[in-house]
Write a protein that holds these residues in place. Structure first.
Motif, short mmCIF file in Angstrom:
data_model
loop_
_atom_site.label_atom_id
_atom_site.label_comp_id
_atom_site.label_asym_id
_atom_site.label_seq_id
_atom_site.Cartn_x
_atom_site.Cartn_y
_atom_site.Cartn_z
N THR A 441 -17.05 -6.31 -3.85
CA THR A 441 -16.00 -6.70 -4.86
C THR A 441 -14.82 -5.91 -4.58
OG1 THR A 441 -17.76 -6.71 -6.42
CG2 THR A 441 -15.56 -6.36 -7.26
N ILE A 442 -13.66 -6.81 -4.71
CA ILE A 442 -12.37 -6.39 -4.33
C ILE A 442 -11.63 -5.84 -5.84
CG2 ILE A 442 -9.86 -6.80 -3.77
CD1 ILE A 442 -11.34 -8.61 -1.70
N TYR A 443 -11.29 -4.44 -5.85
CA TYR A 443 -10.79 -4.08 -7.44
C TYR A 443 -9.33 -4.15 -7.48
CZ TYR A 443 -15.64 -2.91 -8.11
OH TYR A 443 -17.05 -3.11 -8.26
N GLU A 444 -8.67 -4.19 -6.31
CA GLU A 444 -6.95 -4.33 -6.47
C GLU A 444 -6.49 -4.97 -5.24
OE1 GLU A 444 -6.12 -0.11 -6.32
OE2 GLU A 444 -5.33 -0.10 -4.48
N LYS A 445 -5.46 -5.77 -5.51
CA LYS A 445 -4.48 -6.24 -4.49
C LYS A 445 -3.12 -5.86 -4.61
CE LYS A 445 -7.28 -10.75 -3.85
NZ LYS A 445 -7.25 -12.02 -3.98
N LYS A 446 -2.41 -6.12 -3.47
CA LYS A 446 -1.02 -5.89 -3.41
C LYS A 446 -0.30 -7.16 -3.45
CE LYS A 446 -1.42 -1.56 -0.92
NZ LYS A 446 -0.65 -0.63 -2.13
N TYR A 447 0.89 -7.26 -3.96
CA TYR A 447 1.61 -8.38 -4.13
C TYR A 447 3.40 -8.14 -4.23
CZ TYR A 447 2.69 -7.44 -9.11
OH TYR A 447 2.91 -6.85 -10.43
N TYR A 448 4.15 -9.08 -3.80
CA TYR A 448 5.46 -8.75 -4.08
C TYR A 448 6.01 -9.58 -5.36
CZ TYR A 448 5.76 -6.86 0.77
OH TYR A 448 5.59 -6.28 1.92
N ASP A 449 6.96 -8.65 -6.13
CA ASP A 449 7.50 -9.21 -7.49
C ASP A 449 8.66 -10.02 -7.04
OD1 ASP A 449 9.53 -7.19 -7.02
OD2 ASP A 449 8.52 -5.79 -8.33
N ASP A 450 9.12 -10.22 -8.40
CA ASP A 450 10.60 -11.12 -8.00
C ASP A 450 11.91 -10.40 -7.49
OD1 ASP A 450 9.24 -13.14 -9.41
OD2 ASP A 450 10.07 -12.69 -11.51
N THR A 456 1.02 -3.18 -7.04
CA THR A 456 -0.46 -3.30 -6.98
C THR A 456 -0.88 -3.86 -8.14
OG1 THR A 456 -0.74 -1.42 -5.25
CG2 THR A 456 -2.65 -1.95 -6.48
N LYS A 457 -1.82 -4.70 -8.13
CA LYS A 457 -2.57 -5.23 -9.44
C LYS A 457 -4.02 -5.14 -9.33
CE LYS A 457 -2.83 -10.11 -8.04
NZ LYS A 457 -2.47 -11.69 -8.27
N LYS A 458 -4.67 -4.87 -10.68
CA LYS A 458 -6.15 -4.70 -10.61
C LYS A 458 -6.81 -6.13 -10.63
CE LYS A 458 -5.86 -0.31 -11.15
NZ LYS A 458 -6.68 0.46 -9.77
N VAL A 459 -7.78 -6.33 -9.95
CA VAL A 459 -8.47 -7.41 -10.02
C VAL A 459 -10.07 -7.18 -10.09
CG1 VAL A 459 -6.66 -8.73 -8.60
CG2 VAL A 459 -8.67 -7.69 -7.31
N ASN A 460 -10.84 -8.21 -10.18
CA ASN A 460 -12.29 -8.16 -10.25
C ASN A 460 -12.82 -9.35 -9.56
OD1 ASN A 460 -15.01 -7.65 -10.31
ND2 ASN A 460 -14.80 -6.39 -12.33
#
Length: 550
Positions: A441-450, A456-460
């Motif tokens: 399971t992946i619990y967090e991902k990185k992304y670029y905002d506006d 970093t955002k929480k995921v499941n």
């Protein structure tokens, strides 16, 4: 002292002309007083063309045509575009003329001469393509691709002749090659041989698979730009370590990651190259960045038999076209280079994958570099891990005859691993207990905002998808006895090599505890030749195929 003064004067002379080219370029592309500046830049270029024609490149001639378009002089514009077709670099970058025609040659396109010029370029490109293809075919006929074995009626003699072959032609250090993707489409690739390449000696080979496959176009022909830019360090360390570099082209329909239409192109290129380049069959590798690294990983878990090891920078270790069967990594290694600011695959997910691989006894190694984004190859710091990967490459050697194998697939097109192949699945059967899905399971991902800031955002979510039911085999052999366990397999094949068994004694094959085959192996001449021509692999030469229907 006089020699030193001459050298100093020559250096100043070169710098002076380099400065003039720079100024001319700046004037042609000036954003103020554009027409007047374009005229000035054009005049400087024309003077340079007379004074130092050997320093004038394709792009300088292109700039002169571009300038002429700006000040609405089609005759002058076509004069310099036609010069491109006449000069020694006429085959390079011709497609660029049309790629930027709408923005750079809008006045020239209005001329009735444009269509005739376009046809002339297409003829030049076709002539050049045919020249490259004819040269490739000639080399293949001079090498392994032209070897004839009709006089060898004995299978054992044929087997030995294939393994002993070393009569390869001498070729230049730059090779521009082609393969057929289908009946209507050719793909192409560029090969860089090291200066110390010896056609009498087997050489290591490394594929570099490019990223951003959704945005690529297959050009009319390959060129050396494939080894520049983000790939610049590979050329240096390949030369230093006497490694052949191969750069395939791709597009969004035909590539090593999305869909299966182009997945076989890497092994098809390898098959082509083995017919005229002396390649060490046990030292073939794949690497890449981003989508290319994912392609390298896909080769590892879907079709690794031709390779000794795999590498990737900023990898997303996932199969997009089916299940990601991690346990297929049991015979090869993956050397991963990751960064802590990568949005493509989360750093913590890589950490989880390393732990899972270690638990399963798989050779997946992650080398983390902190402070760098997904486009790590852009930075000088990427030289260090690339250098280290070449060091690792020197220690890797393929073993096509391992005593133990595990293989899982949901597509029989990718059913073969070394000496074992799943030929038909039976997914109506229940899975065996040992045939289990492996995931995490992946619990967090990185992304670029506006604001283009890394967040970093929480995921499941699960790391891998399994869209189809799969089949699996576990197998081993010792002292001419093969023992195979299957799950959801209807038909399989065992490939026999004298490197694995004693040919003068019978082999026994047990499937799920039941003796299914017992017979003395043979050197099947027709099978040897037919199967060999599928890969042109001189090390993994199979002398017999035992087919088993379960």
């Amino acid at each position: 002292m006089f020699i030193l003064l001459l050298a100093f004067a020559a250096n100043c002379y070169a710098q002076d002309y380099d400065k003039k080219f720079y100024v001319a370029d700046s004037l042609v592309y000036a954003k103020t007083d554009t027409i007047a500046n374009a005229r000035k830049g054009y005049e400087m270029y024309r003077e340079l063309y007379v004074e130092v024609p050997e320093k004038v490149s394709f792009w300088h001639l292109y700039d002169m045509a571009y300038a002429a378009n700006k000040f609405k002089d089609p005759e002058t514009g076509f004069y310099w575009l036609n010069k491109i077709l006449e000069e020694k670099y006429k085959e390079q970058n011709l497609r660029m003329i049309f790629k930027y025609a709408k923005s750079d040659f809008y006045h020239l396109q209005e001329s009735p001469k444009w269509e005739a010029f376009q046809e002339k370029v297409e003829r030049k490109i076709e002539t050049y393509q045919n020249k490259l293809k004819a040269q490739q075919q000639k080399w293949m006929q001079q090498g392994l691709g032209g070897a004839t074995y009709s006089a060898l009626n004995d299978g054992k003699e044929l087997y030995q002749a294939i393994r002993d072959f070393e009569d390869y032609p001498s070729i230049p250090s730059e090779v521009f090659g082609f393969i057929k993707v289908n009946d209507t489409l050719d793909n192409n690739f560029f090969v860089r041989l090291s200066k110390s390449y010896n056609p009498k000696q087997p050489n290591k080979l490394l594929f570099f698979l490019n990223g951003a496959v959704r945005h690529q176009q297959i050009p009319a022909y390959p060129n050396t730009s494939l080894e520049e830019g983000w790939q610049r360090f590979y050329k240096h360390y390949a030369e230093e370590n006497n490694v052949i570099m191969v750069y395939p082209n791709s597009n969004k329909e035909f590539n090593w990651m999305l869909g299966d239409q182009g997945f076989a192109m890497v092994t098809d290129i390898l098959k082509t190259l083995k017919q005229f380049i002396n390649i060490d069959d046990d030292a073939v590798f794949a690497t890449g960045h981003s989508n290319g690294a994912t392609g390298s990983f896909n080769l590892l878990v879907k079709n690794p038999s031709a390779f000794a090891g795999f590498y990737g920078m900023n990898t997303q270790p996932k199969v997009y076209t089916g299940g990601t069967f991690l346990k297929n990594m049991n015979q090869r290694s993956f050397y991963n280079i990751s960064t802590d600011e990568d949005y493509y695959f989360p750093p913590k997910a890589n950490d989880s994958l390393v732990k899972l691989a270690r638990k399963l006894g798989l050779n997946y190694n992650d080398h983390r570099y902190n402070g760098f984004p997904h486009w790590f190859p852009q930075f000088p710091a990427s030289e260090e891990p690339i250098k280290d990967s070449f060091e690792d490459l020197k220690s890797q050697q393929r073993n096509s005859f391992p005593n133990e194998l595990y293989w899982e697939t949901d597509d029989v097109k990718n059913g073969k691993i070394d000496w074992l192949e799943i030929k038909q699945l039976d997914t109506m059967q229940p899975k065996k207990q040992w045939h289990q899905e492996v995931n995490f399971t992946i619990y967090e991902k990185k992304y670029y905002d506006d604001q283009d800031s890394l967040r970093t955002k929480k995921v499941n979510e699960k790391a891998f998808d399994f869209p189809r039911k799969s089949a699996a085999v576990k197998a081993n052999y010792k002292d001419n006895v093969f023992r195979i366990k299957t799950s959801r397999v209807r038909e399989l094949s065992v490939f026999i090599s004298p490197e694995m068994v004693t040919m003068k004694q019978a082999i026994s094959i047990y499937v799920n505890g039941e003796l299914r085959y017992q017979k003395k192996p043979t050197y099947d001449r027709d099978f040897i030749l037919k199967n060999f021509k599928k890969t042109y692999d001189r090390k993994a030469v199979w002398v017999e195929e035992v087919k088993l229907r379960l």
